[in-house]
Every structure is written in C-alpha cells, then in structure tokens.
Design an enzyme around this catalytic site. Structure first.
Site, mmCIF file in Angstrom:
data_model
loop_
_atom_site.group_PDB
_atom_site.id
_atom_site.type_symbol
_atom_site.label_atom_id
_atom_site.label_comp_id
_atom_site.label_asym_id
_atom_site.label_seq_id
_atom_site.Cartn_x
_atom_site.Cartn_y
_atom_site.Cartn_z
ATOM 1 N N ASN A 150 0.818 -1.209 0.000
ATOM 2 C CA ASN A 150 0.000 0.000 0.000
ATOM 3 C C ASN A 150 0.854 1.262 0.000
ATOM 4 O O ASN A 150 2.003 1.216 0.416
ATOM 5 C CB ASN A 150 -0.901 0.012 1.243
ATOM 6 C CG ASN A 150 -2.265 -0.553 0.899
ATOM 7 O OD1 ASN A 150 -2.732 -0.423 -0.216
ATOM 8 N ND2 ASN A 150 -2.886 -1.203 1.897
ATOM 9 N N CYS A 172 -5.660 -5.147 -4.574
ATOM 10 C CA CYS A 172 -6.289 -4.802 -3.302
ATOM 11 C C CYS A 172 -7.410 -5.792 -3.053
ATOM 12 O O CYS A 172 -7.991 -6.341 -3.987
ATOM 13 C CB CYS A 172 -6.840 -3.382 -3.389
ATOM 14 S SG CYS A 172 -7.765 -2.889 -1.933
ATOM 15 N N HIS A 202 -8.932 2.164 -3.225
ATOM 16 C CA HIS A 202 -9.512 2.695 -1.982
ATOM 17 C C HIS A 202 -10.398 3.914 -2.207
ATOM 18 O O HIS A 202 -10.783 4.584 -1.242
ATOM 19 C CB HIS A 202 -8.423 3.025 -0.935
ATOM 20 C CG HIS A 202 -7.735 1.821 -0.404
ATOM 21 N ND1 HIS A 202 -6.887 1.836 0.676
ATOM 22 C CD2 HIS A 202 -7.796 0.520 -0.813
ATOM 23 C CE1 HIS A 202 -6.426 0.622 0.902
ATOM 24 N NE2 HIS A 202 -6.946 -0.202 0.010
ATOM 25 N N TYR A 258 -13.853 2.795 2.333
ATOM 26 C CA TYR A 258 -12.886 3.850 2.659
ATOM 27 C C TYR A 258 -13.472 5.248 2.446
ATOM 28 O O TYR A 258 -12.917 6.233 2.920
ATOM 29 C CB TYR A 258 -11.620 3.712 1.807
ATOM 30 C CG TYR A 258 -10.659 2.659 2.314
ATOM 31 C CD1 TYR A 258 -9.732 2.964 3.318
ATOM 32 C CD2 TYR A 258 -10.669 1.364 1.813
ATOM 33 C CE1 TYR A 258 -8.845 2.004 3.779
ATOM 34 C CE2 TYR A 258 -9.791 0.397 2.273
ATOM 35 C CZ TYR A 258 -8.880 0.723 3.267
ATOM 36 O OH TYR A 258 -8.004 -0.220 3.732
HETATM 37 MN MN MN Z 1 -6.241 -2.201 -0.264
#
Ligand code: MN
Ligand code: MN
Ligand code: MN
Ligand code: MN
Lengths: 441, 441, 441, 441
Positions: A150, A172, A202, A258
């Site tokens: 990340n 991800c 995200h 997120y």
């Molecule tokens: Mn992720």
C-alpha cells in the site's frame, strides 16, 4: 511454462501464510517450481519464522514447491517469472506515526489516505522503483510485478509513470471483499457476481452489480434506501457507518468503505481521536495482532494457515494475488479487479494513469473491460483523488517538498494550507530516515 | 442597430447607479435608446429611489437615454435587445440565513459557496429560468441575457442546460478585480494586461499573465514565493489570507480569492464563527451598508454615482456588464472574462458545461480563446466544484431534495453526510417559501 | 523592442518584393532595423536581382530599413527576432517532377497534395529542421519562425513534433484569399469579416462567416445552393469548379478550393492530364511566369512591386507574413488564420498536431479561438489528411521508405497500393539528391 | 430461462440451415423451445422449402425445438427472447443493380461498400427500424435483436441512434473467418486465439493476435513482410490480393480483406469491370449459387446442412449468431467480435457510435474490452468510413437525398462529386420502390 519461479519481496510479512495456502490450493493447475521469500536485514527473524511455517505447510500439503529464504534480493530475482511485493517501509512503527501525527493536528490519520497515506507513499515508492530496476536487470524479460504494497494505487501509478515498466499490476482486497459481501446479501455464490467499479484504489464506487450477468444495481440500491441494509458492507479495518438514503439514492452507486473518510469525515475523525487518546489507533492495534500472530506462527506444530490471520484487514489480499498469478499463467480470461493502466477505459481519467477496475486476466496481463464516462456525480471526488495521487507520486520521485505540501493542501482530509505545512514538517522530521530522496533539512 | 433597448431585471438593486454611470460614460459609442428598470412588488420603494437617482444622473449627463421603471416584466421585455439580471431572491434576509445556518452546524456559511451558495442557487435558478421564458416570448429574437445574479456560474450553467437558450452570458467582477490588482503590482495600465484563467465562477486559477502580450507568470509567482507580496490580492468582501509559498510554487498558478474557503477552511471558519457570535456575518454587514447607501441615494441633490458604492463587494460588476454590452453591440473583439459554454475550450471540462474564461467579445457573443488541458494539479478541485454545480442545477430544476443533500455531502466545505442532511433540513425549512419546485414537506 | 532584425531564408524568391512592400507600408508602426535576405549558392543570381530591386524600393520609400544579402545563413541569423522561410528545395524543376511523374502513373500530380506534396515535404522538412537548429543556436531566445514554405501545414507539424521548437507559425494565403472573395460577394470590406475555419493547411472548410460579427453562413450557403454563385471562389493556381448543390447544402460548409482535388478528382485529373500532354502542367507554367518576373525585376528603373506579381498563386502570402510580424511585435490581438499547435482547439484533432485556424495574434504568438468538435460530416476527410501529414512528417524525419509508401497508399489521390509503390520508386529516383535522410538504394 | 423463443426474420434465407445446425449442435446447453421462421409474401416459396428442410434436420437430430413458419411478423414476435434478422430488401435483383450501376459509372459496385453499400443501407434501415418497433411492442422486455443483415455496421448504428433501442448486436463473419485463417497459419486451434481489432464492420484492422494470450502480432507481420504468406487471408466472396510489404510493415496491422476495395481500388475495379462485361458480377454469381442451393434444399431426403452452403460468402455467419445467443443466455463471458456501442472503447470514435470489436458476452449483452486510441496511421481511413456510415444512416432515416449524395462524394470509392450526383440519380430511379422515405421525384 516449464518452470515457474515466484519471488516474494517482503516475504516475512504476516500475510505470507495465506499466500502459501493459496499456492498450495492451486498447485494442480499452477505448478510453482521455486518460491523465494526475500526480506531485509531488520526483518530477518520474522522471515525465518515465516519460512519455517511455510515449509511445514508445503511439506504437509506434499506439493513440489521448492522454498527459499534470502536477504539477497538481486540473487533471488534471477530469472523470476513473478515478483510479489508486500513490503512496509519503516514497519508498523512508521504507520503509528502516520496515524498519530495527523490526529495531533486535528485531521484524520490513516494508512492509505490523507497525510498518513501520502507519507507511506513517499517512503514506499522509491523502494518499489528500486525493485523494478532489479526486476528489469535480473528477472525474465516477461516477468510480472504483482504489487500489493500500500498505497497500492499510487505505487502502481508511480511504477507505470516513472519506472519505465509496463508489466506491473496493483492488487487490493476491497473489491473482492465487497463482492463477497454482496454475495451474502443476495444469497448467491460470489463467482456468479460481477461488479462495475469506477475509480482508483480505496476510492471507487460500485456502479452496477450483475447476478449471473443480470444487472441488479437497482435492487441493491433499494435495499440501502429502504433501510433494509442496516450497515454498509465494510472491511475488517474500517468502521461500519451508514450512508444517508439521500446520498445512495442520488449517487446511484455504492461507495467503497474507505469513502467513510471523505463523506463522514466528522464522525470518523471523532472516533479516531478517541482511539488516539486511548493509544489505540489502528496501527497500535495491528501491532498487537501481529505480535500474537507471530507467536502462533512460531509454534512448530502449526502447519496450516491459522484462522486468526483472517481477522487482519488484509484477508483475501494474498488469495487475490494467487488468483491473479494463476490467471496470467493459464490465460484464464476471467474477470478480476486490479490496478492497471487506464488507456481510455474510463474516458474521463488521464490516459496514462492507473485505475482500479474490472479486467479479464490473460497471459498478456489484464485487459480492462471498457467503462466509459464517469457518472457525473462521481467525477469530482474521483478526480480530486487522482490529482492527489499524481502529485504525491511526482513528489516521491523528485523529492519536491513543496509539491508534497501542496498535495496535502488540496487533499479533502486536510482542512487548511497552514495545517498542511505544519503537519508535513512534523511528519517529515519523524520519517526522514526513510525519505532519502528529499533534502534532509 | 438603430435603437437599443436594455432591460434591467432587479433594477432596484443598489448596484444600478454604477450601471447608469457605465452607460452614460459609453454613450458616444453605445447609444442606448430605452433603459427599463424592472423590479417586483416588494422592491417597489427601492426601485423608485433608484429610478429617481438614475434619472438625475442621466439628466445631468445630458444623454439621450429614455428611462423607465416598472413592475411589469413582460411588458418591459417587449423587443428588448439586452436583458440584465441582478436579482436577489429572498433579499438580504435570505442571505443572512445562508450564512448563519451553516455556521450554526459548524461549517462555512457563504453567499456563493457551500450550503449557502447552494440554497441561493436553488432559490434563484427557477426565477431566472422564468425570465428566460419571458425573454424567448417577448424580447427580440437575438436578444442577449447578461446575468450577474449570483451564483453566476451555476445560474449560467442552468440557463444553458435547462433553458433552451444559448444567448446567456454570466458575469463576475473577480477576474477584472484581479487584473486591476495585478496592474497595480506591476505598475502598468490594466488594459495592457491579459490573463489566462481556468475554472468556473468564484473557483478559478490564474495560470498566466501577459504584460503587453509577454508571459509574466514566473515573475508574479516569484513575488508570492519570495514573500515580496505580503497579501493575496483579494476582493472587498473576502479576507486577505496568505497562501503558503509551497502551494503557490507547486500550483504554478494564483488561486482566486474565494479559494480561501477551500484551502484555508479552518482559518476562514474560525473567522466566520467570530462574526457569527457578534451578529456581524457578511450579510448582516451588507444590510447596514445597503441601508446607508439608499439613504444617500434618496438625496435629491445627488446626481452622480456616490463614492460609497465602490466599497461594496460588487464594485466593477456593473461596469463589466456595460463593457460587455458595448463589445457585443460594437463587435469589438476585445478580450473579456465571462461565463460561457465550454465546448472544448477547456478540454477536461464537460463539453456542454459553463466555464469562466477569457473570450473575445463579438456581435455573435463571446468566442472563448482556447485553453486546452487543465494543469493536472488544478484538475481535482475544479472538477469537484463543477460536479457540485451540476448537481445543484439539476436539483434546482427537478426539485430533488436527495440530490441537493448529496451535492452537499460531496461539497468540500461540508464535513459529513450527516451534517449535509441536517443542515439541508434546517435551511429548507427556513427558505421553503422561495423553493416552490420542491415538495413542501 | 528597440531594434528589430528580420531574416528571410529564400530571400531570392520572386515573392520577396511583396514582402518588402509590406514592410515599407507598415514602417510607421513596425520599424524593422535590419532585413537580411539569405539564399544558397545556386540562387545567388536571383538573390542579387531581388536585393537590388528591394534596395531601390526601400530607397524610394525612404524608410530606415537596412538591407543585407548573404549566403551565410548562420551569420545572418545572429540575434534575429524573426526568421521568414520561403524556400523551394530542388527549385521549380523538382516541382515539375512532382507534378508530371504522378500524372504519368495515372494519378494527380500537385505541389502540396498527393504524391507531389509528399515528395515536396520529404525534401523540405529536413532543411527547415536544420534552419530551426540554427535559429536555436544563433537567433534571439524569443525569436519567431514564420514559415510559408510549402507544404506549410506539414512543415509546421514537423517543426513542432520533431524540432523541439514551439515558436513556429505556418502561413498560407488561402484563408485570406477566401475572406477577400467573400468580401466581394457580400460587397463589404474584408476587415469587417471573420471566418470560422476547421482543418489543416490546404484542406479546411469554412463553417461560418461573420459580417460585423453577425453569423451569415446560411446566407452564403444559399447563394451556392440557389446557383446565384456560379463559381467557387478560388485561387489563381486552382481551377474553378462548381460543387454540387447537394454537397454544399449537406456539408453546411464551404470547402477551400484545394478540395477540388479530393471531391472532383476525376475532372481535375482529366484537366491535368491535358496539361501534361501539352507540357504545360502548373510548374511548367510557373517557370515561364518566374522567368518573365525576374526579367522585369532586373529593370534598374523598377522601384516598386510590379503588378505582374499579383498573378502568381502566392499573392497575399507575403502580405500575410508582414501582418503576422506586425501583430506579434505590436501585440495587436487581431484575428488571423495561421498554422499553429492545436492543443484542444479542435477537439477531435490530435492535441499535439498543427491545425490551420483563427487565432488572435499577440506578442506571445497566436492564441487560437476555440473551435470545438469537428462537424461530423467533415471529420472523415480531415482526419484522413491529418493521418497522411503525420505519416509523411515521420517518414521525412526518419527516412523510412516503407512509411512513405504506406502514406501514399492511404492518400485519397492514390488509387492503389501498387501504384503507391511504383510512383514512390520513380519519384525517389528522380529526387534522391534532395533526400539524403533515406537509404540511397 | 424456462423457455426460449427465437424468431428469425428472413427465415427463408439460404443461410437458415446453418442456423438450424448451430442450434441443434448447441441444444444440450441452449434449449430453444420455439423457433419461428418469418418471411414476406414474395419469399413464401423459399420459406416453405427452408421450413421443410429445417424440420427434417430437427427431427433427425431429435431435439425438442418446436418449429414454425409464418408471414405474420407481429404474431411471431410475441414474447420473443431473441430476434435474428437476415433480410435482403429487394432481393438479389437489387444487389445486381447495386453492383452493376456503379460499375457503369466507372466506380466500384459492391454489396456493402461505396454506392452499392449505401443503397443497400437506404433500403434496409427503415425496414429494420420497423422491426425494432415491433420488437418493442410485442417481444419480451429484455429481448435481444441479433442483426446480421448487411450492411451490418450501418444497420446497428441506425438502430442505436434512431431506434431508441439498446439491445441490438450486429454480427459479421469476417472476424471469425480471420481468426480461423490465422489459426491455420499458426497451426493452432481457433479457440486458443484472440484478436485485437479496431474499426467498423467490413472496415477494420487486426492490430494484435494472441496465441494462448501471448502477443504474436510481430511474428504474423513478419510472415507478410518476408513474403512467407503469399496471400492475404480472405473471404469466399473477396479476391485475394497481396498487400505490399511496405504497407503491412508500416501499418503494423492486418487489414481485413474488404480493405482491398480501398487500398487496391484500381485492381479491384479492373477485375469487377471484367465481371461486368461478362454479366457475372458477384450478385449474378450468387443468384446461380442460390438457385442450386434451393434445388438441393428441396430434396426431401436431405436432412442435414449441405456442404455446398459453406461455399457461400456468409459461411460462419449463422454459427456466429448461435454462439452469440448461447453466450447471452448462459452468461458465458467469452470473447466474441460484435458490432456494439462504442462508449469510449475506442477513444477516437464517437461515443455514441457503433464499432466492431472484441467483447465478452454476458447475460447483459456484450461488454467490449477497452481498446484505447486508434493507432494514428489507421485513424484517417477509419474515420472516413465512420463519417460515411453516419451520413448514410441519417439519410436513410430522414430521406434526405442531398445528404446521401454528399455521403457518396465523400466516399473514397467515388471519384467525383459529379459522379456521385449521376450515380445517385440512376440508382435512386432503379430502387425507388424500396425507398419510400424519400421524395419519389
Ligand atoms: Mn487495499
Ligand atoms: Mn462574482
Ligand atoms: Mn498555401
Ligand atoms: Mn459481414
């Protein structure tokens, strides 16, 4: 492919057992010949623990994967077919700072978003670009880099823009997690579902969901709007907050979890500040989980992936990586959700930028399904994050402090240019050992 | 053109004397035959005051403009060549609410931005669209609508998207003010300067400045970065805050002063909350100024535009309008900064949206100078505001409350979806008499 | 600007007297200090003739322009402000081949189109790129290149794409000629007219015409469709053919006269083949005209531009150049039609390509007026020519014969891949001395 | 899906037996309940022959498909799931005219290109739009239209732009044929190959070929350039001509065989004129083949698809249709090459136009794989054809003769505006009975 050499950079990560399990489960169709776990000097002990556990798992499964551990990255990369990166520059201690310092300035501190996410990117991107140089020098000509370090979106963007390397895929687990959760909601098998997603890592929206190919987004939106779904499907590491009916109804899309940070900033900030006061921000919690995990891993009787690992936020990350390797090797042409070059897939994003989206996975890598125009209501927030990502990537590569500060000022989680300046100063001081590309004063 | 009929909707505005002065000064080249001041019943007294002052001004100047006052808009519009709109739906009292209610919820309250700007748009857009219908019915076929009713960007966007009318130009005094201030900085005449600007009304950046055609943006940026310029050039109604050197250096552009609200949110909010406590938000201040102005206007000996008017935030607004009318009538092909259809001028903005930018003004209206791609660092914030504008316009026309709430959630000045919901509820209740297009419950 | 040095490469051209006249006429506002006429060894005699005539003209006019002649290009370029290029690599003899060889293969032979145009580009582009290198080395940092060497579009495209130089403007007299002819049709002064044009050099359409700013394209189209206009306005060097009413009515645009070659190929070819048989293709005719012109120029009593020059196809070319220099020097911000970088002006053309279009001319060069989308009916033919231009430019720079042949195959004037191959072979052989960038076999 | 009703409009076509065979072969996974063959009065006899043969085939195969024949289209469409259109408005006699009249004017006469293709479109589009109206009225809400009526690209474009119907897929056998021929060249199975194609129906290029996912375009291009491949893979109905090495090497793409007409116009024209003289243009040949086929079909002992059908140009057309139906019904997500809405798949094509390209086929229809920018060398010719297609579609719907003529003038196979006018006039006269949307004079 006659033999298949896979190299895992950051092999001492607590996630590695899931990876091992994934390769074991797929061994019939994906015969990995050599698997190299690489780490750095300071990660030697964890690497050893992971190596031993992995060895026990492989032996128990009785598959023909030769396992290696090493601190010599370049040696390991020789003739590699796949390189998996799962590193954490500065370790969890750095993450604690990424979360606590912004909070001490009154803004959100988060691993992959805002000031914390930026500093993680600034530390990580140069290291990944170094790895890319080694791949180009030592690995096979057609080697793939599967990055799940990340912030995966920015790292993949940086590799594509600055690494002179077009065989990197970012990964991800959020899209897969959402798919699984939607499967539960609809009471169907996950593999009968496909999603239309638009955005970046995200920071994306689900704009359609197909059950056996049948568009069912209206049905899903109705569940939110009617209140039937009490909570947003979310991740282990993200609080479940509830979007307002007006928001979901108007966006005609499901935000990924997120997006709490952006559309519920006030509540999220309050909750984080409470954790801050209790010295229990997410990174501090993860440190405890990691300690326990490694104690469990060290048990010489353990020869399978322990259940506890699934409680970590990164569950399914490694499994997604195994799936991706499998589909590339076997030219499966199945749909996966990856970070890859846009090239017009999403008309309104820069052509040379990285998006997160649906792609069929072939031996030539991911081929995105065309998306088209961003629904206009989603365009603003998505462009804002893409702008931020590009500024951070450029700052990470050039070592331009002013640019990093400006990126913060423009970030929606930072509430003032003056805060951007002061938080940058303090974080830079705290992380400077991992930021050699910047002027050290 | 043989005769020239100009209609001012909102003729009772305190700005009208500047307009009268502008037409008087240009009379040699712009012979207005008839000038109609139109207002509504509740503005009758102010209209009368303005009409009388205007009459004295015209008589003193000894120009051949026939002046009229009326409450009958449709009658006034008959065979009009130009329609100028400078209305304020709900008056200054509504503006007080636009500023105070958001502040009471902990977010910025501002005339043209955030929640306040949105409600002003929701109240104003339907009224302007009604005016457009009348123009189409009663005015000349090639009549122009010059709108300087705020939020001028959204109003112009709405007229273009929903009004089936393509002869509307939106006007703001910020670009002209910035030009004047830069002229002072460089110690040159304003008319030797041109600007490259990119963005929308009240949300744009100056990306180049030309002195006698010579690009001088680097010199200007240097003054900011070196600290030579202690304060951002600003507007009468906006605090002067100082951008950080990092921000200016990295953006390579000068934000317009309204961007304070976005990049200095914290400080701006603090300062507004102080005014809130003192019952002296901008709208409350303006009410006092207006009161004084109208007392002055009523003086039967006054026959020129009083100096005090220049202290109002809108100085140069009306002069800009006169310039625009003049350049259209006389096909001057000079450069002005207007709100007009994008049509690819700024590649990254929607083709059918309205931008604020440099255009040459011809008898066929504004012809924008090509701009090209938005510099990538500016793209996120500009797209966010364009998304907001489009959502608000759509909500204003359709009466969709959910959409209005979602627009607020996505607005950078609103810090949570829950706040968006609660602030909307309270403001809707307060303004509902002016929001007939929405379900009244 | 204190002093102004202008260098004319190809100073011995028969067009130079018009240039001199233009500078003389503008001297009050455009005080050229030094004017250098540069040519090559083989053009020495013509240069001398031109120099002498120019000197007589300047003396007669009694203006303070210092005139020079030289074969030393680099010396002449020192500290130049403007460089004008009007060269003809291979001279008129090469043009004869450009016209006759294609005709002998049954396809159109033309100076700037098809196979002839391509070979002219292949010969010319490397020479102009050499000149650009010299400009970068010797001229002032902010010197401008005004190119009216044909094919002006491709030459400007090549300089922008391959010359690492962004201060080149390409010039053609066709738009000005059309404007003048429309002025005659409408019986107005040319300077009260502006045109909307879309396309590239010698391949564009007029999509609107403004009389005193008023859109009058419908009136103009009607004249064509009704038959009131018996002939297409055209150039001295192009036959006047009549478009069908259906074509004009449907395109809603006036093709520039060179489009004869594309939309009346059959008739144009027949007429050229007749000229071919009579050894009187255009180049052969021009050779005679040139001979006569130079005889006239040599007359020591001649001290003005002779009338005969206006009969050449290039009339107004040089005057357009003088206008352009004047507007740059004096930051006039008037509208001219130039070849300049697109950068989104025409949405559908490549961002980095050169277009021919309306621009205001400033001290910072041309700033195109935004055009927007290409009307869909015009898109195909325009894109075809842009593709051709880009392929030819790339072939000219790289010396890739295959690419040049493929460009011909795709060109609408070439009726087969086999013809493309055979005509290329013969023309290459004929011109090879001027094509050093290609493998000579 | 419980039951599955398929309607074939133009059921009396000689291709139907392939369709029947395709459905029989797939019956295990694609259980068609009812299959309706629809035709018009004048096709009654052929319909009967086809119905009887089909019935024998179905009985022999012993599958549960209920077969129907009817002239009542609306009745047949009731509750249909899939509608397949394979009509020929005017029959083969009209096609003879489409080929012979243009040839008599010295230009190419071809079924789907140039003047012939245009008239086929003008006759066919209104009929298909009528069918679409019936589908909307009578068929299931989510019914699909699979069109393989030529010109399939234009027909699909027209349905999408003018039919207010977004569930139409256009189909052609050329991509499948090329894939099969490449499979032979590489000596692999066709289903291990995928192609990247860019363009529109009958006018596209193969820009990459993947063998088991591995990009192999360079290898393929080398075979052409080296001369190893003596002939272009082609269609039964198209001559095999050889592209020059320069062309293939430079385009870095394989043109589809129909591009002969554009890049080998001269040779193609010569060869067609020979056929013209011998009264043996393709349509005349096809008439003979059809006659023989129907004689064979009538044989009461025939109960399988006869071999001879494979000699027709349309081989694999119907099989492609069966595959498409199967993949939609069963949500197969396999890659097929179809005519579908662009929506940004190919960045440079209009967003709302139809392209021919690779798509995965799902229960929600085709989802194109993103393509991105058109390689610049291919852009001109592709845009020219897309412009032509759009003009023809508009003319077909509006009945605008001028537009149809202008489309011809701009078509690369028509060598003059005057020819466009005269050929249009003669063809219109010949076909006017099938062109009721146009003014009949
Ligand atoms: Mn992720
Ligand atoms: Mn304003
Ligand atoms: Mn020219
Ligand atoms: Mn076909």
């Amino acid at each position: 492919m006659d033999d298949l050499k896979v190299v895992v950079i950051g092999g001492g990560s607590s996630y590695t057992p899931e990876l091992i399990e994934g390769f074991i489960n797929r061994y019939d169709e994906l015969k990995i010949t050599e698997l190299h776990l690489v780490d750095i000097e300071s990660g030697k002990d964890k690497l050893k623990t992971i190596y031993n556990l992995s060895k026990r798992m492989i032996e128990k499964a009785n598959v023909g994967i030769k396992l290696f551990q090493t601190l010599d990255r370049q040696e390991a990369l020789k003739d590699a077919d796949f390189v998996l990166t799962q590193i954490r520059v500065g370790g969890l201690d750095a993450r604690v700072l990424d979360e606590r310092i912004p909070l001490s300035h009154g803004i959100i501190g988060q691993e992959t978003n805002g000031a914390g996410g930026m500093f993680k990117a600034l530390r990580t991107i140069p290291v990944v670009l170094d790895i890319v140089e080694d791949i180009k020098k030592y690995a096979k000509k057609d080697a793939w880099l599967i990055n799940f370090t990340n912030p995966a979106g920015m790292v993949t963007e940086a590799v594509n823009r600055y690494g002179d390397f077009d065989r990197a895929v970012g990964l991800c687990n959020v899209p897969v997690n959402m798919k699984n959760q939607f499967a539960e909601i609809f009471k169907v098998e996950p593999d009968t579902i496909e999603l239309d997603i638009v955005g970046v890592n995200h920071h994306f929206f689900v704009t359609d969901i197909f059950l056996e190919g049948k568009s069912s987004i209206d049905e899903l939106l109705d569940m939110y709007v009617s209140g039937e779904l009490q909570n947003t499907p979310t991740m282990k590491n993200i609080e479940s907050l509830q979007w307002s009916k007006s928001l979901i109804k108007s966006l005609e899309a499901i935000p990924n979890p997120y997006l709490n940070y952006y559309f519920m900033t006030k509540e999220q900030l309050q909750s984080e500040r409470d954790q801050y006061e209790e010295n229990n921000v997410r990174a501090e919690e993860v440190k405890k989980i990691e300690k326990e995990l490694f104690e469990e891993y060290a048990d010489p009787d353990l020869d399978v992936k322990p259940k506890a690992l699934e409680e970590r936020g990164g569950a399914y990350y490694s499994d997604a990586a195994c799936s991706l390797v499998d589909s590339i090797v076997n030219n499966r042409r199945d749909i996966q959700y990856v970070n890859t070059l846009n090239k017009g897939t999403v008309t309104d994003f820069p052509y040379e930028s990285v998006i997160e989206g649906a792609a069929i996975i072939t031996n030539d890598g991911p081929k995105p399904l065309n998306y088209g125009k961003i629904p206009y209501k989603l365009n603003g927030t998505l462009q804002t994050i893409k702008t931020f990502e590009r500024m951070v990537c450029e700052a990470a590569v050039t070592g331009d402090k002013d640019l990093a500060i400006a990126a913060l000022t423009l970030n929606p989680l930072v509430d003032s240019d003056t805060v951007a300046n002061s938080v940058f100063k303090e974080m830079f001081e705290a992380h400077k050992d991992y930021l050699p590309q910047f002027d050290q004063e």
